[in-house]
Write an enzyme that holds these catalytic residues in place. Structure first.
Site, mmCIF file in Angstrom:
data_model
loop_
_atom_site.group_PDB
_atom_site.id
_atom_site.type_symbol
_atom_site.label_atom_id
_atom_site.label_comp_id
_atom_site.label_asym_id
_atom_site.label_seq_id
_atom_site.Cartn_x
_atom_site.Cartn_y
_atom_site.Cartn_z
ATOM 1 N N CYS A 191 0.803 -1.225 0.000
ATOM 2 C CA CYS A 191 0.000 0.000 0.000
ATOM 3 C C CYS A 191 0.835 1.274 0.000
ATOM 4 O O CYS A 191 0.274 2.364 0.060
ATOM 5 C CB CYS A 191 -0.917 0.008 1.224
ATOM 6 S SG CYS A 191 -0.031 0.084 2.807
ATOM 7 N N GLN A 192 2.170 1.168 -0.060
ATOM 8 C CA GLN A 192 2.978 2.389 0.057
ATOM 9 C C GLN A 192 2.604 3.436 -0.990
ATOM 10 O O GLN A 192 2.569 4.629 -0.713
ATOM 11 C CB GLN A 192 4.475 2.055 -0.080
ATOM 12 C CG GLN A 192 5.031 1.254 1.076
ATOM 13 C CD GLN A 192 4.982 -0.238 0.802
ATOM 14 O OE1 GLN A 192 4.126 -0.719 0.070
ATOM 15 N NE2 GLN A 192 5.903 -0.976 1.393
#
Length: 410
Positions: free
Chosen positions: A93-94
């Site tokens: 999810c970065q």
């Protein structure tokens, strides 16, 4: 026509689950507690895989840590199409998070071409092959407003190649849920995407909140033993004092229903209850900070950073309120998670409690990586709430299939 869910006979098999991008196994644990058979977990993080193997020893497949793209032949996992009922996972999810996007921009990286934007396509590759009845994806709530979200939903629904007639197609539901509404002592908002295979005519409704009054930090961790903070010099040396990750006796009997839930009757000691060391200046700041206090509120003479940039670099938790969101940044420091009553930052076990990991779930990694694993995890209680209605639907589906296969004597 939506298939009616009827009471399920006791001989219906447990729904099978494969967790990809599994991390330590927060979502895995939630689905296991909801009544699923866990087939395995896949992740490239060796600490995550080691922890997953430790806590789910009965899995039929135990892959070594490695990029999911390296599994080019899915048949090598040992499961045929149709043998996995539910596929779950949380693609990285970065590139979808506000913090991640800001960091990439500061480094001059092109966000739209970052390959992590497209790892969800690996998830679809598994859908194409195994054709599970349901899938669940968890990610940061900001994904809902990300430029790629409409494409992601379309690809999940229809497949990556519209000419691929083998793709079963999925009806999609998505919603942002708050963990504290489901018994987790943490105000954590996350996006869940649930797909149900179109040819099954099954239904899915997101669970209603089951917690009226949120669980507080004190209710979550109040029975854990006190820890003495270790002091480091202001300029960190290559070696220094370390906390000991040995079994520790509980401070008291469970003081809340949540603590009872986190503890097993046979457990007398708790693991992973150790915390970071801090320099004496930080410890002094911790001591004078009120609960709920932030860095911007401490006396100016104690500030070593700009409070315009780092206004909440230090934050002290409230004893009578749930925690704010735990993040993987805890691996760098835990200054945003100062214990409400003790002069230190929270321990790994306290962080795990705030994520709703029970005490029998032991993290197998260096301390900094333990914090990372906890911060990246799906709270098991939230995952269990999502899993329960799915399990009912899958079992009802197999009940109908079983009845249809029985010979008629009329």
């Amino acid at each position: 026509m939506i298939q009616e869910v009827r009471p399920v006979s006791k001989n219906i098999k447990l729904p099978t689950v494969l967790d990809i991008f599994c991390g330590a196994g927060g979502m895995t644990l939630g689905f296991q507690k909801a009544g699923c058979e866990i087939l395995g977990g896949i992740d490239k993080n060796p600490h995550a895989i080691r922890t997953h193997h430790k806590n789910f020893p009965d899995c039929k497949v135990k892959c070594d840590a490695g990029p999911i793209e390296s599994i080019t032949d899915l048949s090598q996992l040992g499961f045929a199409p149709g043998e996995i009922d539910i596929l779950i996972g949380g693609p990285p999810c970065q590139v979808f998070s506000v913090v991640g996007i800001g960091k990439m921009k500061s480094l001059g990286k092109n966000i739209e071409t970052d390959t992590r934007n497209f790892l969800y396509k690996e998830f679809i590759r598994f859908l194409e092959y195994y054709k599970p009845i349901f899938f669940v994806i968890e990610n940061v709530n900001h994904l809902l407003n990300h430029w790629i979200f409409p494409t992601l939903i379309s690809d999940l629904e229809n497949g990556l190649d519209i000419k691929n007639t083998d793709y079963p197609g999925y009806d999609i539901s998505y919603k942002i849920l708050t963990a504290s509404d489901y018994g987790v002592p943490q105000v954590r908002k996350r996006l869940f995407i649930v797909g149900r295979r179109k040819d099954t005519n099954l239904a899915f409704d997101f669970p209603e909140p089951n917690t009226v009054i949120p669980i507080s930090v004190g209710e979550a961790i109040g029975d854990l033993p006190e820890l003495e903070p270790l002091c480091l010099p202001l300029k960190r040396k290559s070696t220094g004092p370390k906390q000991n990750d040995s079994p520790k006796s509980y401070k008291s009997a469970p003081l809340s229903e949540y603590q009872k839930l986190m503890r097993s009757d046979f457990e007398k000691t708790v693991m992973n209850h150790f915390c970071r060391s801090h320099n004496d200046k930080d410890l002094h700041i911790f001591k004078i900070m009120p609960q709920g206090g932030k860095y911007k509120n401490i006396p100016d003479e104690l500030k070593r950073y700009s409070d315009q940039i780092f206004e909440d670099k230090y934050k002290r938790l409230h004893w009578e309120q749930p925690s704010w969101t735990l993040t993987a940044h805890m691996q760098k420091d835990c200054l945003a998670y100062i214990h409400p009553k003790q002069t230190r930052s929270i321990s790994v076990r306290e962080a795990a409690r705030l994520q709703s990991f029970p005490d029998h779930f032991v993290f197998d990694a260096p301390m900094t990586r333990m914090f990372e694993l906890v911060g990246n995890s799906v709270p098991p209680l939230l995952a269990e709430a999502i899993a329960k209605p799915i399990v009912k639907q899958v079992q009802a589906y197999y009940e109908v299939q079983s009845e249809m296969s029985q010979p008629s004597f009329r």
